[in-house]
Scaffold this motif. Structure first.
Motif, mmCIF file in Angstrom:
data_model
loop_
_atom_site.group_PDB
_atom_site.id
_atom_site.type_symbol
_atom_site.label_atom_id
_atom_site.label_comp_id
_atom_site.label_asym_id
_atom_site.label_seq_id
_atom_site.Cartn_x
_atom_site.Cartn_y
_atom_site.Cartn_z
ATOM 1 N N SER A 98 1.288 -1.230 0.158
ATOM 2 C CA SER A 98 0.439 0.219 -0.159
ATOM 3 C C SER A 98 0.189 1.264 0.260
ATOM 4 O O SER A 98 0.572 2.252 -0.715
ATOM 5 N N ALA A 102 1.185 3.906 -2.938
ATOM 6 C CA ALA A 102 0.936 5.347 -3.065
ATOM 7 C C ALA A 102 1.821 6.206 -3.127
ATOM 8 O O ALA A 102 2.157 7.371 -3.999
ATOM 9 N N GLY A 183 -2.223 10.044 1.312
ATOM 10 C CA GLY A 183 -1.672 9.645 2.941
ATOM 11 C C GLY A 183 0.041 9.125 2.867
ATOM 12 O O GLY A 183 -0.016 8.816 4.356
ATOM 13 N N LEU A 197 2.659 6.198 5.553
ATOM 14 C CA LEU A 197 1.208 5.631 4.690
ATOM 15 C C LEU A 197 0.225 6.114 5.836
ATOM 16 O O LEU A 197 0.586 5.405 7.165
ATOM 17 N N PRO A 199 -3.410 6.189 5.672
ATOM 18 C CA PRO A 199 -4.343 7.108 4.343
ATOM 19 C C PRO A 199 -5.594 8.489 4.755
ATOM 20 O O PRO A 199 -5.924 8.589 4.443
#
Length: 221
Positions: A98, A102, A183, A197, A199
């Protein structure tokens, strides 16, 4: 209040403002120089002798070499910083999926502005993290000061793949202004290069920065 008094007060306010701006600029420059100095030292880690210890990684992930951390451990040599798209490099490819997604979205948009993200450090094995901590202790002269910059293998977000150190300065400036949209947040006030990160930042903005890693509850677990 006469005109002379008003003028003197205006000049005093301007001088204070200039002093504050100069102080902030110097703080950013000093932090960047420190980061580059440590990055260069850590990039040569594989040539500087054995580590005192290492911490096992979660099942299924390499523990790395205690004696000589290498690129497979996440070492990035000075002058050979990959982009966030160079997933064949262990330091990039082993980042949390993730976080990496990003970073790649942000980097694609930044490229349109002529800005390239470079990874100074990403995922690391416990062996490399321990080496970096020992190097920082030697650099700063005490473990207490070193821990303001480098976490232990047990508590480092780099070891879990949840943190990345980015550069150069134009990329950091771009992220300061726009990172929250993806994020991506700077976590520590003393580390302008360290991003993780968050979010929820897309809707709520990035959380308030901690002074340094020693103020992070995660480093005390």
């Amino acid at each position: 209040m006469n005109t002379r008094t008003t003028s003197l007060r205006s000049q005093a306010r301007r001088r204070r403002t200039v002093s504050v701006l100069i102080g902030l600029a110097l703080a950013v420059i000093i932090a960047f120089v420190v980061q580059q100095s440590l990055s260069a030292a850590f990039a040569d880690a594989e040539r500087t002798g054995p580590l005192p210890s290492s911490t096992p990684r979660p099942s299924g992930q390499s523990e790395g070499s205690v004696i000589a951390p290498s690129e497979a451990d996440g070492v990035i040599r000075d002058g050979d910083q990959p982009t966030v798209f160079d997933v064949d490099r262990a330091a990039v490819g082993n980042l949390d999926a993730s976080l990496l997604a990003a970073l790649q979205r942000a980097a694609s948009d930044a490229e349109a502005d002529g800005v390239t993200f470079r990874v100074n450090s990403g995922w690391r094995t416990p062996a490399l993290q321990e080496r970096m901590l020992q190097d920082a202790i030697a650099h700063y002269g005490s473990e207490a000061e070193a821990r303001r910059w480098v976490a232990t293998p047990e508590t480092s977000e780099h070891v879990t793949g949840d943190a990345v150190d980015l550069g150069p300065l134009p990329a950091l400036d771009w992220l300061v202004q726009r990172g929250w949209r993806y994020g991506l947040c700077q976590i520590y006030a003393n580390e302008s290069w360290h991003y993780e990160l968050r979010p929820e930042a897309v809707d709520q903005g990035c959380p308030e920065m901690l002074p340094d890693p020693t103020a992070d509850p995660r480093t005390k677990r």
